[in-house]
Write a protein that holds these residues in place. Structure first.
Motif, PDB file in Angstrom:
ATOM      1  N   HIS A  79     -29.884  59.113  59.798  1.00  0.00           N
ATOM      2  CA  HIS A  79     -30.696  58.049  59.252  1.00  0.00           C
ATOM      3  C   HIS A  79     -32.224  58.276  59.164  1.00  0.00           C
ATOM      4  CE1 HIS A  79     -26.984  55.633  59.892  1.00  0.00           C
ATOM      5  NE2 HIS A  79     -26.927  56.095  61.144  1.00  0.00           N
ATOM      6  N   GLY A  80     -32.769  57.194  58.284  1.00  0.00           N
ATOM      7  CA  GLY A  80     -34.113  57.335  58.392  1.00  0.00           C
ATOM      8  C   GLY A  80     -34.704  55.938  58.648  1.00  0.00           C
ATOM      9  N   LEU A  81     -35.881  55.665  58.765  1.00  0.00           N
ATOM     10  CA  LEU A  81     -36.245  54.139  59.480  1.00  0.00           C
ATOM     11  C   LEU A  81     -37.144  53.365  58.211  1.00  0.00           C
ATOM     12  CD1 LEU A  81     -37.588  55.067  62.771  1.00  0.00           C
ATOM     13  CD2 LEU A  81     -35.213  54.328  62.184  1.00  0.00           C
ATOM     14  N   ASP A  82     -36.772  53.945  56.974  1.00  0.00           N
ATOM     15  CA  ASP A  82     -37.672  53.164  55.904  1.00  0.00           C
ATOM     16  C   ASP A  82     -36.755  52.028  55.019  1.00  0.00           C
ATOM     17  OD1 ASP A  82     -36.019  54.994  55.046  1.00  0.00           O
ATOM     18  OD2 ASP A  82     -37.559  56.053  53.615  1.00  0.00           O
ATOM     19  N   GLY A  83     -35.701  51.825  55.673  1.00  0.00           N
ATOM     20  CA  GLY A  83     -34.825  50.882  55.039  1.00  0.00           C
ATOM     21  C   GLY A  83     -35.279  49.425  54.818  1.00  0.00           C
ATOM     22  N   THR A  84     -36.131  48.932  55.805  1.00  0.00           N
ATOM     23  CA  THR A  84     -36.671  47.632  55.375  1.00  0.00           C
ATOM     24  C   THR A  84     -37.646  47.741  54.415  1.00  0.00           C
ATOM     25  OG1 THR A  84     -35.909  46.769  57.598  1.00  0.00           O
ATOM     26  CG2 THR A  84     -37.832  45.757  56.398  1.00  0.00           C
ATOM     27  N   LEU A  85     -38.499  48.780  54.402  1.00  0.00           N
ATOM     28  CA  LEU A  85     -39.597  48.873  53.583  1.00  0.00           C
ATOM     29  C   LEU A  85     -39.065  49.366  51.938  1.00  0.00           C
ATOM     30  CD1 LEU A  85     -42.096  51.151  55.821  1.00  0.00           C
ATOM     31  CD2 LEU A  85     -42.748  48.840  55.101  1.00  0.00           C
ATOM     32  N   ASN A  86     -37.956  49.938  51.876  1.00  0.00           N
ATOM     33  CA  ASN A  86     -37.659  50.172  50.671  1.00  0.00           C
ATOM     34  C   ASN A  86     -36.987  49.138  50.220  1.00  0.00           C
ATOM     35  OD1 ASN A  86     -38.224  52.871  50.795  1.00  0.00           O
ATOM     36  ND2 ASN A  86     -36.393  53.584  51.600  1.00  0.00           N
ATOM     37  N   LEU A 121     -51.734  41.603  38.683  1.00  0.00           N
ATOM     38  CA  LEU A 121     -50.685  42.256  39.013  1.00  0.00           C
ATOM     39  C   LEU A 121     -50.922  43.696  38.623  1.00  0.00           C
ATOM     40  CD1 LEU A 121     -47.967  39.920  36.964  1.00  0.00           C
ATOM     41  CD2 LEU A 121     -48.315  40.189  39.449  1.00  0.00           C
ATOM     42  N   GLN A 122     -51.790  44.143  37.680  1.00  0.00           N
ATOM     43  CA  GLN A 122     -51.797  45.798  37.343  1.00  0.00           C
ATOM     44  C   GLN A 122     -52.581  46.410  38.710  1.00  0.00           C
ATOM     45  OE1 GLN A 122     -50.623  47.220  34.693  1.00  0.00           O
ATOM     46  NE2 GLN A 122     -51.571  49.277  35.586  1.00  0.00           N
ATOM     47  N   ASN A 123     -53.419  45.727  39.371  1.00  0.00           N
ATOM     48  CA  ASN A 123     -54.260  46.094  40.237  1.00  0.00           C
ATOM     49  C   ASN A 123     -53.799  45.901  41.869  1.00  0.00           C
ATOM     50  OD1 ASN A 123     -56.329  47.427  38.287  1.00  0.00           O
ATOM     51  ND2 ASN A 123     -56.792  45.363  37.954  1.00  0.00           N
ATOM     52  N   LEU A 124     -52.554  45.568  41.815  1.00  0.00           N
ATOM     53  CA  LEU A 124     -51.913  45.443  43.221  1.00  0.00           C
ATOM     54  C   LEU A 124     -52.590  46.832  43.978  1.00  0.00           C
ATOM     55  CD1 LEU A 124     -48.759  43.506  42.650  1.00  0.00           C
ATOM     56  CD2 LEU A 124     -50.606  42.531  43.778  1.00  0.00           C
ATOM     57  N   PRO A 125     -52.552  46.529  45.437  1.00  0.00           N
ATOM     58  CA  PRO A 125     -52.710  47.517  46.218  1.00  0.00           C
ATOM     59  C   PRO A 125     -51.403  48.265  46.485  1.00  0.00           C
ATOM     60  CG  PRO A 125     -53.411  45.642  47.437  1.00  0.00           C
ATOM     61  CD  PRO A 125     -52.691  45.054  46.111  1.00  0.00           C
ATOM     62  N   THR A 126     -51.425  49.734  46.489  1.00  0.00           N
ATOM     63  CA  THR A 126     -50.441  50.757  46.713  1.00  0.00           C
ATOM     64  C   THR A 126     -49.659  50.260  47.748  1.00  0.00           C
ATOM     65  OG1 THR A 126     -51.759  52.363  47.671  1.00  0.00           O
ATOM     66  CG2 THR A 126     -51.450  52.504  45.279  1.00  0.00           C
ATOM     67  N   SER A 127     -50.593  49.740  48.926  1.00  0.00           N
ATOM     68  CA  SER A 127     -49.480  49.563  50.107  1.00  0.00           C
ATOM     69  C   SER A 127     -48.714  48.390  49.760  1.00  0.00           C
ATOM     70  CB  SER A 127     -50.700  49.012  51.274  1.00  0.00           C
ATOM     71  OG  SER A 127     -49.831  48.418  52.157  1.00  0.00           O
ATOM     72  N   THR A 128     -47.271  48.591  50.123  1.00  0.00           N
ATOM     73  CA  THR A 128     -46.302  47.228  49.812  1.00  0.00           C
ATOM     74  C   THR A 128     -46.885  46.183  50.716  1.00  0.00           C
ATOM     75  OG1 THR A 128     -44.233  49.025  49.594  1.00  0.00           O
ATOM     76  CG2 THR A 128     -43.690  46.686  50.125  1.00  0.00           C
ATOM     77  N   ALA A 129     -47.229  46.366  51.966  1.00  0.00           N
ATOM     78  CA  ALA A 129     -47.465  45.171  52.705  1.00  0.00           C
ATOM     79  C   ALA A 129     -48.771  44.533  52.282  1.00  0.00           C
ATOM     80  CB  ALA A 129     -47.769  45.600  54.385  1.00  0.00           C
ATOM     81  N   ALA A 130     -49.624  45.046  51.654  1.00  0.00           N
ATOM     82  CA  ALA A 130     -51.031  44.636  51.237  1.00  0.00           C
ATOM     83  C   ALA A 130     -50.789  43.812  50.051  1.00  0.00           C
ATOM     84  CB  ALA A 130     -51.963  45.626  51.047  1.00  0.00           C
ATOM     85  N   GLU A 253     -47.537  49.003  57.999  1.00  0.00           N
ATOM     86  CA  GLU A 253     -46.911  48.327  57.104  1.00  0.00           C
ATOM     87  C   GLU A 253     -45.847  47.203  57.632  1.00  0.00           C
ATOM     88  OE1 GLU A 253     -46.587  49.260  52.892  1.00  0.00           O
ATOM     89  OE2 GLU A 253     -48.401  49.161  53.744  1.00  0.00           O
ATOM     90  N   LEU A 254     -45.122  47.505  58.451  1.00  0.00           N
ATOM     91  CA  LEU A 254     -44.110  46.556  58.946  1.00  0.00           C
ATOM     92  C   LEU A 254     -45.003  45.430  59.758  1.00  0.00           C
ATOM     93  CD1 LEU A 254     -41.009  48.673  59.872  1.00  0.00           C
ATOM     94  CD2 LEU A 254     -41.165  46.911  58.201  1.00  0.00           C
ATOM     95  N   MET A 255     -45.766  45.826  60.534  1.00  0.00           N
ATOM     96  CA  MET A 255     -46.440  44.846  61.373  1.00  0.00           C
ATOM     97  C   MET A 255     -47.100  43.954  60.438  1.00  0.00           C
ATOM     98  SD  MET A 255     -45.596  45.416  64.442  1.00  0.00           S
ATOM     99  CE  MET A 255     -46.758  44.477  65.333  1.00  0.00           C
ATOM    100  N   SER A 256     -47.788  44.449  59.286  1.00  0.00           N
ATOM    101  CA  SER A 256     -48.621  43.728  58.454  1.00  0.00           C
ATOM    102  C   SER A 256     -47.624  42.657  57.830  1.00  0.00           C
ATOM    103  CB  SER A 256     -49.397  44.397  57.265  1.00  0.00           C
ATOM    104  OG  SER A 256     -49.990  43.489  56.568  1.00  0.00           O
ATOM    105  N   LEU A 257     -46.450  43.205  57.392  1.00  0.00           N
ATOM    106  CA  LEU A 257     -45.337  42.570  56.729  1.00  0.00           C
ATOM    107  C   LEU A 257     -44.899  41.419  57.354  1.00  0.00           C
ATOM    108  CD1 LEU A 257     -43.481  45.055  54.578  1.00  0.00           C
ATOM    109  CD2 LEU A 257     -44.809  43.120  53.814  1.00  0.00           C
ATOM    110  N   GLY A 300     -32.441  49.332  58.159  1.00  0.00           N
ATOM    111  CA  GLY A 300     -33.313  48.147  58.443  1.00  0.00           C
ATOM    112  C   GLY A 300     -33.587  48.197  59.965  1.00  0.00           C
ATOM    113  N   LEU A 301     -34.690  47.083  59.972  1.00  0.00           N
ATOM    114  CA  LEU A 301     -35.119  46.897  61.648  1.00  0.00           C
ATOM    115  C   LEU A 301     -33.917  46.579  62.500  1.00  0.00           C
ATOM    116  CD1 LEU A 301     -38.378  44.826  60.749  1.00  0.00           C
ATOM    117  CD2 LEU A 301     -38.024  47.449  61.117  1.00  0.00           C
ATOM    118  N   GLY A 302     -32.956  45.609  62.095  1.00  0.00           N
ATOM    119  CA  GLY A 302     -31.843  45.202  63.036  1.00  0.00           C
ATOM    120  C   GLY A 302     -31.003  46.216  63.251  1.00  0.00           C
TER     121      GLY A 302
END
Length: 667
Positions: A79-86, A121-130, A253-257, A300-302
């Protein structure tokens, strides 16, 4: 009788120990434990070693612990822990792509507005949460894009709830506003209940009222506020360990989301309050640990929290299986957790091992001696002796074949003659003479023996016997270090146990002394000899052993003295006048002289002597051959594995002149 309109329902028995469970078979465990005890281990250590190894068809603690560690390793490597972010990133990409397509198709839109939106839309931050947070106030033109973005909020809400309440992600899928309001109400009431519990102001009625209102959120069905806190704290601590197992970037990322969960900042505030209460109520939980996940299967988180709970449970099982803490017993094992993690077969194996431990300690097979240490009880010694004697009988049967004459219950030794039966005789029949007499009588009476033979009282002859002299038996065993170093220590003890059991159960009129000789000689009871650890001191003081044997024979002057000597080396020590042991290698002439002199005294007293020579040392071979010739004794050179059969066979030969039936005395 009419049929009854009723149905029966069957399930696992839950009223305590299963009354129909098969009894624990202690034979294999007792044999293995006794073998280790005879090799020098303490009974407690021997029991622990057996439980670790397991039986022939049963997993031991070490194998179960290995399976626990392998499952833990598999969870981390898979397992990895990036399921929710993905998942969030996919939904975000779907929303942005749909919006761009809608902007390209909408010809009636103001051009300036279109350009502004496209640039945003073109200039959205690379950070998913941002990027998600930046689009929180965006006026979506595409309905499918708006739906995808709202699914991000819904997903985050369900994930953060699933971290604290297992199964919430699935339960709230396609949830309505009323469903979300119910969750919010449950969290509010839960925080109030835990706050009162922290202050010691809650009552059982408060808990019952809470469960009546919100019990559907708790499939564990807790029966008290303490059980409720236990379940919640374990899950919350696992959620905290999950966050700490993430990279700093993933965690940020997750704390921000999380602020976007259900589009309700109040949700996170309620969950933060819940975590604070649980930390205060259960500070002993692991709130600071972390793990290293290296797999490609995103969680995912759960689900990730569930895996961390599994890992925590596996760690607890590993500690229980280690049995390394004070007062540890296998009854401490959480069988339900073992079944969850490894399957029901593992739980059955552990339950069987626990039953063996209980039976050994509580069933009278191990008991505390006067020194406080555990020892094999007399009950265990009898059972072990019976087993060893049965094995010895099988060896004798294979070596010498079954004999015709019954030893057990015979009035004495057979003389080789027979006589006519008289009323009250208990001697065995001489079958050959009896049948011959019947044939002769039948012919003399003019009858044809071919038509049938009828026995008459006058035909019967019985074998003549003479009273058997009771024996005083000394088993003199070498306990010098070479016996242990050459693998003869345990066979020597097994031999002593088998002989002891034979005399104590089948030949109670005989007397047995067990004498060990190393640097010194000493008389020992069977318990002491069984528990005797291998001795590292040098010396083979046969002289001292013969002195003690002579003393024992003088204490039983009316019995036939029988000496059985088991040794793997020439005498290298003898007893001085002042009681000290003198050791020398190679053997000194004085050692040989005093040893031979003591043997001669035994020979003059009519002692039947047999030497059991272990090993192929030429010096020992010459020595025992000469010693045996001096007293008209015998030399037997068995393999270590055949020592028991050889010694028991010699004892029986001395009594019955080689005619005995193994099944009689070993049963």
């Amino acid at each position: 009788m009419g049929a009854h309109n009723r149905s029966s329902k069957y399930g696992l028995y839950t009223g305590g120990p299963d009354p129909l469970a098969p009894p624990v078979d202690l034979a294999e465990a007792l044999d293995a434990i006794a073998e280790d005890v005879m090799a020098g281990y303490s009974p407690r250590h021997a029991l622990q070693e057996f439980l670790r190894r397991g039986g022939r068809n049963r997993e031991g603690l070490d194998e179960l612990a290995g399976r626990v560690q392998q499952r833990r390793k598999d969870l981390l490597s898979r397992h990895g822990l990036d399921g929710t972010l993905n998942e969030v990133k996919k939904l975000l990409d779907t929303a942005v792509l749909a919006e761009r397509k809608q902007l390209a198709r909408d010809a009636g839109m103001d051009n300036t507005d279109r350009v502004f939106r496209e640039m945003q839309l073109q200039n959205l931050p690379t950070s998913t949460a941002a990027a998600v947070n930046e689009l929180a106030s965006y006026d979506w033109q595409s309905g499918s894009a708006r739906e995808a973005y709202e699914r991000i909020k819904d997903l985050l809400g369900r994930e953060v709830l699933d971290q604290r309440f297992a199964g919430m992600k699935q339960a709230l899928e396609s949830a309505t506003d009323e469903d979300r309001a119910a969750v919010s109400g449950m969290l509010r009431d839960l925080n109030e209940l835990l706050d009162k519990h922290r202050r010691g102001e809650d009552t059982d009625a408060d808990f019952q009222e809470f469960m009546a209102r919100h019990g559907s959120f708790f499939p564990e069905n807790p029966q008290s506020v303490e059980e409720l806190v236990d379940a919640l704290a374990q899950r919350a601590a696992a959620a905290q360990r999950l966050l700490q197992s993430m990279s700093a970037e993933q965690r940020d990322e997750l704390m921000s989301l999380s602020a976007q969960a259900f589009g309700s900042p109040q949700l996170m505030a309620q969950l933060d309050q819940l975590d604070s209460s649980l930390r205060a109520l259960r500070p002993g939980e692991d709130w600071t640990g972390s793990e290293r996940f290296e797999g490609q299967e995103g969680l995912g988180l759960g689900d990730g929290t569930g895996v961390l709970q599994d890992i925590g449970e596996l760690d607890e099982l590993a500690e229980q299986l280690s049995q390394s803490y004070n007062g540890s017993r296998l009854d401490d094992l959480d069988l339900d957790a073992l079944a969850r993690q490894l399957g029901q077969d593992a739980a059955v194996s552990a339950q069987t091992l626990a039953g063996i431990e209980r039976a050994m300690q509580d069933g009278g097979y191990l008991q505390r001696g006067t020194d406080g240490d555990l020892r094999l009880s007399p009950q265990a010694m009898r059972r072990l002796g019976r087993t060893l004697l049965r094995d010895t009988a099988k060896q004798l049967s294979s070596r010498q074949g079954n004999r015709d004459t019954r030893a057990a219950g015979a009035a004495g030794e057979q003389t080789g003659s027979s006589r006519e039966w008289q009323f009250g005789d208990t001697e065995p029949w001489d079958v050959t003479r009896t049948i011959t007499n019947a044939i002769h009588r039948t012919i003399a009476e003019g009858d044809d023996p071919g038509r049938g033979l009828h026995l008459g009282v006058r035909d019967i002859e019985v074998t003549e016997t003479e009273a058997r002299t009771r024996a005083a038996v000394v088993l003199l065993v070498d306990v010098s270090f070479s016996m242990a170093a050459e693998g003869r220590w345990v066979p020597m003890k097994r031999t002593a146990l088998a002989l002891h059991h034979l005399l104590s159960t089948r030949f109670r009129g005989d007397r047995l002394a067990l004498i060990t000789f190393g640097r010194y000689a000493q008389s020992m009871d069977i318990d002491g000899l069984t528990a005797l650890p291998p001795l590292r001191e040098q010396g083979t003081n046969l002289h001292h052993g013969l002195l003690l044997a002579n003393r024992f024979f003088r204490q039983h002057p009316s019995m036939q003295p029988t000496l059985l000597v088991v040794t793997d080396g020439e005498p290298t020590a003898h007893l001085l006048a002042e009681g000290e042991s003198w050791f020398s290698w190679p053997p000194e002439p004085e050692t040989i002289r005093v040893t031979v002199a003591e043997l001669d005294r035994l020979g003059r007293a009519g002692t039947q002597v047999t030497f059991f020579r272990l090993g192929d040392d030429p010096g020992l071979e010459r020595f025992v051959a000469r010693m045996a010739r001096r007293v008209g004794g015998r030399v037997v050179a068995p393999d270590a594995a055949d020592l028991g059969a050889a010694v028991v066979g010699e004892y029986l030969r001395a009594h019955f002149r080689g005619t005995y039936n193994n099944a009689d005395w070993a049963s």
